[in-house]
Design a protein around this motif. Sequence first.
Motif, PDB file in Angstrom:
ATOM      1  N   ASP A   1       0.869  -1.186   0.000  1.00 40.26           N
ATOM      2  CA  ASP A   1       0.000   0.000   0.000  1.00 40.26           C
ATOM      3  C   ASP A   1       0.901   1.231   0.000  1.00 40.26           C
ATOM      4  N   ALA A   2       0.942   1.914  -1.110  1.00 42.28           N
ATOM      5  CA  ALA A   2       1.767   3.126  -1.206  1.00 42.28           C
ATOM      6  C   ALA A   2       0.853   4.326  -1.354  1.00 42.28           C
ATOM      7  N   ASN A   3       1.126   5.342  -0.609  1.00 36.82           N
ATOM      8  CA  ASN A   3       0.266   6.525  -0.688  1.00 36.82           C
ATOM      9  C   ASN A   3       1.100   7.783  -0.540  1.00 36.82           C
ATOM     10  N   PHE A   4       0.559   8.838  -1.079  1.00 32.52           N
ATOM     11  CA  PHE A   4       1.265  10.110  -1.041  1.00 32.52           C
ATOM     12  C   PHE A   4       0.232  11.232  -1.046  1.00 32.52           C
ATOM     13  N   ALA A   5       0.481  12.217  -0.206  1.00 36.65           N
ATOM     14  CA  ALA A   5      -0.436  13.360  -0.174  1.00 36.65           C
ATOM     15  C   ALA A   5       0.378  14.641  -0.130  1.00 36.65           C
ATOM     16  N   TRP A   6      -0.188  15.661  -0.708  1.00 36.78           N
ATOM     17  CA  TRP A   6       0.423  16.988  -0.682  1.00 36.78           C
ATOM     18  C   TRP A   6      -0.600  17.965  -0.134  1.00 36.78           C
ATOM     19  N   ARG A   7      -0.246  18.606   0.960  1.00 37.20           N
ATOM     20  CA  ARG A   7      -1.162  19.548   1.607  1.00 37.20           C
ATOM     21  C   ARG A   7      -0.657  20.963   1.371  1.00 37.20           C
ATOM     22  N   ASP A   8      -1.549  21.781   0.874  1.00 41.46           N
ATOM     23  CA  ASP A   8      -1.185  23.167   0.582  1.00 41.46           C
ATOM     24  C   ASP A   8      -2.112  24.088   1.359  1.00 41.46           C
ATOM     25  N   CYS A   9      -1.520  24.910   2.211  1.00 43.09           N
ATOM     26  CA  CYS A   9      -2.320  25.874   2.967  1.00 43.09           C
ATOM     27  C   CYS A   9      -2.397  27.165   2.159  1.00 43.09           C
ATOM     28  N   PHE A  10      -3.597  27.588   1.830  1.00 42.23           N
ATOM     29  CA  PHE A  10      -3.716  28.792   0.992  1.00 42.23           C
ATOM     30  C   PHE A  10      -4.318  29.974   1.736  1.00 42.23           C
TER      31      PHE A  10
ATOM     32  N   ALA B   1       0.972  24.985   7.750  1.00 40.49           N
ATOM     33  CA  ALA B   1       2.127  24.415   7.050  1.00 40.49           C
ATOM     34  C   ALA B   1       1.717  23.737   5.748  1.00 40.49           C
ATOM     35  N   ASP B   2       2.563  23.902   4.756  1.00 42.10           N
ATOM     36  CA  ASP B   2       2.499  23.052   3.574  1.00 42.10           C
ATOM     37  C   ASP B   2       3.297  21.800   3.887  1.00 42.10           C
ATOM     38  N   MET B   3       2.799  20.670   3.474  1.00 44.16           N
ATOM     39  CA  MET B   3       3.519  19.438   3.813  1.00 44.16           C
ATOM     40  C   MET B   3       3.245  18.361   2.781  1.00 44.16           C
ATOM     41  N   VAL B   4       4.129  17.398   2.759  1.00 41.93           N
ATOM     42  CA  VAL B   4       3.887  16.185   1.980  1.00 41.93           C
ATOM     43  C   VAL B   4       3.832  15.016   2.940  1.00 41.93           C
ATOM     44  N   LYS B   5       3.078  14.000   2.536  1.00 41.15           N
ATOM     45  CA  LYS B   5       2.840  12.867   3.424  1.00 41.15           C
ATOM     46  C   LYS B   5       3.026  11.558   2.659  1.00 41.15           C
ATOM     47  N   PRO B   6       4.240  11.075   2.552  1.00 39.23           N
ATOM     48  CA  PRO B   6       4.430   9.768   1.945  1.00 39.23           C
ATOM     49  C   PRO B   6       4.156   8.657   2.954  1.00 39.23           C
ATOM     50  N   GLY B   7       3.708   7.519   2.446  1.00 36.10           N
ATOM     51  CA  GLY B   7       3.460   6.388   3.338  1.00 36.10           C
ATOM     52  C   GLY B   7       3.545   5.085   2.580  1.00 36.10           C
ATOM     53  N   LEU B   8       3.943   4.050   3.273  1.00 34.21           N
ATOM     54  CA  LEU B   8       4.074   2.736   2.645  1.00 34.21           C
ATOM     55  C   LEU B   8       3.817   1.673   3.697  1.00 34.21           C
ATOM     56  N   SER B   9       3.042   0.673   3.311  1.00 36.43           N
ATOM     57  CA  SER B   9       2.898  -0.475   4.201  1.00 36.43           C
ATOM     58  C   SER B   9       2.977  -1.746   3.376  1.00 36.43           C
ATOM     59  N   ILE B  10       3.546  -2.747   3.979  1.00 31.01           N
ATOM     60  CA  ILE B  10       3.711  -4.060   3.347  1.00 31.01           C
ATOM     61  C   ILE B  10       3.101  -5.098   4.275  1.00 31.01           C
TER      62      ILE B  10
ATOM     63  N   ILE C   1       7.070  21.506   4.134  1.00 30.05           N
ATOM     64  CA  ILE C   1       7.728  22.138   2.991  1.00 30.05           C
ATOM     65  C   ILE C   1       7.810  23.627   3.274  1.00 30.05           C
ATOM     66  N   GLY C   2       8.987  24.136   3.464  1.00 34.13           N
ATOM     67  CA  GLY C   2       9.146  25.557   3.756  1.00 34.13           C
ATOM     68  C   GLY C   2       8.625  25.860   5.157  1.00 34.13           C
ATOM     69  N   ASN C   3       8.961  27.043   5.656  1.00 33.26           N
ATOM     70  CA  ASN C   3       8.500  27.407   6.992  1.00 33.26           C
ATOM     71  C   ASN C   3       8.613  28.914   7.156  1.00 33.26           C
ATOM     72  N   SER C   4       7.755  29.625   6.456  1.00 32.98           N
ATOM     73  CA  SER C   4       7.838  31.083   6.523  1.00 32.98           C
ATOM     74  C   SER C   4       7.312  31.639   7.839  1.00 32.98           C
TER      75      SER C   4
ATOM     76  N   GLY D   1      10.776  20.378  10.035  1.00 33.70           N
ATOM     77  CA  GLY D   1      11.286  19.014   9.947  1.00 33.70           C
ATOM     78  C   GLY D   1      10.173  18.066   9.572  1.00 33.70           C
ATOM     79  N   ASN D   2      10.112  16.938  10.262  1.00 32.08           N
ATOM     80  CA  ASN D   2       9.107  15.944   9.897  1.00 32.08           C
ATOM     81  C   ASN D   2       8.606  15.195  11.113  1.00 32.08           C
ATOM     82  N   ARG D   3       7.571  14.479  10.915  1.00 39.08           N
ATOM     83  CA  ARG D   3       6.972  13.634  11.940  1.00 39.08           C
ATOM     84  C   ARG D   3       6.855  12.247  11.330  1.00 39.08           C
ATOM     85  N   ARG D   4       7.410  11.253  12.012  1.00 43.86           N
ATOM     86  CA  ARG D   4       7.494   9.929  11.435  1.00 43.86           C
ATOM     87  C   ARG D   4       6.588   8.943  12.183  1.00 43.86           C
ATOM     88  N   TYR D   5       6.046   8.033  11.431  1.00 47.63           N
ATOM     89  CA  TYR D   5       5.167   7.013  11.992  1.00 47.63           C
ATOM     90  C   TYR D   5       5.705   5.644  11.579  1.00 47.63           C
TER      91      TYR D   5
END
Lengths: 401, 529
Positions: B433-442, B472-481, B507-510, B516-520
């Motif tokens: 299960d591979a997933n990816f999300a991109w969050r954009d704060c506008f 925050a703008d962020m990306v969220k990659p994830g993978l499960s096997i 992504i960025g931090n104005s 940084g990141n948060r890992r699961y």
Amino acid sequence: MKNSLYGLFALLMIGTLTSCRKDFKNVPEYSLRIATIFPSNYLKQEANDVDLIITNNITRAEYTGVSDENGIYTFSGVMAGSYKISARRYVSPSEAYELTGIPDVYYYLNGDTSLVVGADGTLPVQLSGTPNRGLVFKELYYTGSRTPAGGTYFSDQFYEIYNNSSEILYADSLCIGNTGGANGSSATATPYGFRSDNDNVYLQNVWMVPGSGTDYPILPGQSIIIAQDGIDHITDVNGNPASPVNLGPGIADFESYVPRADNRDLDAAEVPNLIPIYLGSVGFDWLTAVFGPGMVIFKHPDPMNLALVREPGVTSTAEYMQVPVDYVYDAVDALANERSFGFKRLPTSLDAGFINCSGTYVGESIRRKIERTENGRIIVWDTNNTSFDFEVLTKPTPKSW
Amino acid sequence: MVIHLAINTTMKKILIPILLLTVISAEAQDTLSSLSGKLEILPYRQLWIGSSNAAGIAQGYIPEIGQAKVASTLKEGAFRRPQQAGSDRDVSFYSEKYQSLNKLKLYGSFDFRQSWQNNLEWNALLNPYRRMPYILADSVGGEWKRQEYNLKLKAASAALADGKLSVGAGLNYYVGTGARQNDPRPQSYVYDLTFTPSAILKLSDKFNLGYNFIYEAFRENVSYESSNSTDVQKAYWFTNTGYFLDWQMSALGSYSRYYIGKTIGSGLQLSYENEGVEGLVGVRYDRRKETSEDGTSPARPTGRLDENNYSVTGLLRFNKASHTQQIRAEWNSHDGEGIDYHTASGNAETGWIVTNKDVLTTSYYNNASITYSFIRNAANDDFKWMAEAGIAFDGRDIRYLKPQMRQNVDAIEFSVRYVYNLTIPGRKSWKADANFAWRDCFTSYSDFTPQNGVSGIGYNTLHLPDHSWLSADMVKPGLSIQYSQPAKVGSAAELFVRGTAAADIRIGNSLGGPSGNRRYFGISVGAIF
């Protein structure tokens, strides 16, 4: 085509939702008309030029104003709620003479009351104040200290009384006492039952300086110290090496020795004892609240026969000494924290405010602020408002600045 | 500090029937399909299973399938909200089962979670993100230990009234407790019970109409105590994260707060089923009230949240033998008002006197999503692969009314997901299960500032970092096997092991704040039967 429809749908969704903003709702607001009134013995009743502050007891939102020539000021846009209302007016010697006919005195008048605002209304605020008699609390150290092992130590409490006048004053027969009542350390405690009496102050314990009238002079700009135990608390074997104060001979002028059958209170031989007038609640020491005491100094021709009364609204049989405010020289209310206003124990005419330290056993004291210096003599603020007059020190300064 | 659990006896009574449900044997399987895939894809096969209508489990075909697993997860990393733990470890046991019992359709799940959180600050509540603006917190961080139990039950009748009516009920009971191990020591107990009596009426061969009532009772008891009785500690009363009033705890006493909530509402659903096409539309409305009180002798009312919650969902599915396509859209709105209770000291008889209660905060949360799914079908309701793409919107408008201050954050998130389910002879399977999300704060705006002489500690260390995280703008990659195989040769049950890794990466931090990141990381082993 299908993908285009999906994209269009998403854009419409975002556009719709982001346009869904809430406007600011209106909060009901009221106008509060304050009418300030001079004391009844003044020739004029409408008190002009009174500085007014109303403070919301929950949000601490403040509104300020100054009364006009008719003694009126109207606050507008006041949110409903409970408020503390503070009024302050300096009456110069010349103005005091015009208003009262009494020469060579000045007053700091205070008007202090509470009000629940729930509609437009008018509130009369009666100003009151006692003439400056010269002797004032300069510094109070009540919080106590920590021992090196982390224990608690309170025997180093002291009260410094200062001659703020330009004349020699005498400590003989000067009484000092502490009020009863909760200090706000518990938010759900019941406030002092005597709070509504503005003509008297009620003391739990009262001591008196010995002397025949002129035995203990205090020079202008000088002070005396009343210690719980008159020792050098830092070096004495009965003391606390971590205490911040030396209250030994030469520093402390008197100590409050509690006579007991077990002789448990330390009696420093070189420091004269105060005379116990009424000890309603002491242990082996005269310990005032480390959270914050209400302290009073006064002179009365017959203090031993002042009335003893029970606190209204409580079941306790404890009695308190009733002292009319006219005999009071100075009074200071210290409470547990900055939100403890509802637990004030002193009438407004004596102290319209209060002060608090950062905690208990923190080695902090409260000291009156310096107003000015005249020919090397320090004159401290004495506006009968502890909130304004005092500041918190991280280390006590007995007999010094 | 020992966490006292007054719930063990109750939980044992509830847990045992659930476990009994889960050990009932499963049906036989084709060698080219797996139970693992069948369970995962079940929400894409059954129309009503995701609705709030408990009677829905009697609609259509639901296999008697379930799972039991133990899992452990780790969350860590600097990119976190200030009321989240620096690191969060947990072990959990989860069990669920769909089961027929005579003419009843049953579903039950049980979840137990023991967690350890380090460096958790600004929070004395088990869940500070439930939109309740009146939060009790302190600035002292520390280690928390928590235990949480969550029980879900659904029961639905077979068709009654000549096949026109099905009735059911759902019950969700959550109990949680947690405590910090250092002064000042907050300890919290949460009890949350939701009951949803439901019914579905058959309107015609193609249309069904569903209704469910919603009743929720919530309580959280929070108490602060200090083992060092002479230190004066501070607890803070917050009105949202942007405005607070500080309060010193008694040095010799303790401090307690009680949250009491109630939710009442209804859900209405309409389904359509025809050859190759099915759909379900649902609307839900509920009204939630949650009050906050301090102390008990007497209790001092602090504030109340009144919230109107709206939800609309739509599901459209096209079924073919080879594949299934699904579009799911959802919109949720939470329209809340925070009512400040202002009190004055009374006496022993009157207790605290409420001098006024005005709406001083408003909150308006909106989230919406639309997701398209394509499923390549396999035999026996299994699937070969699945691809999804979605767009989600998340927005909030929080205001304090006097003085006027507001916070607005709007963000959009694009997500894709691909699941490949490889079943090999012997009913062994690999699933990736591979997933990816991109969050954009506008939209990002906040003019909350410290007011009326209060210190800026809450503003600087809670509100600003939280606003920064939300913006925050962020990306969220994830993978499960996952690997699964029969428990033994010829067994209907399957054993599985699954590993999961995911991250939230800023992504960025104005605006400053957390970066940084948060890992699961997670691993679970269990059985599907």
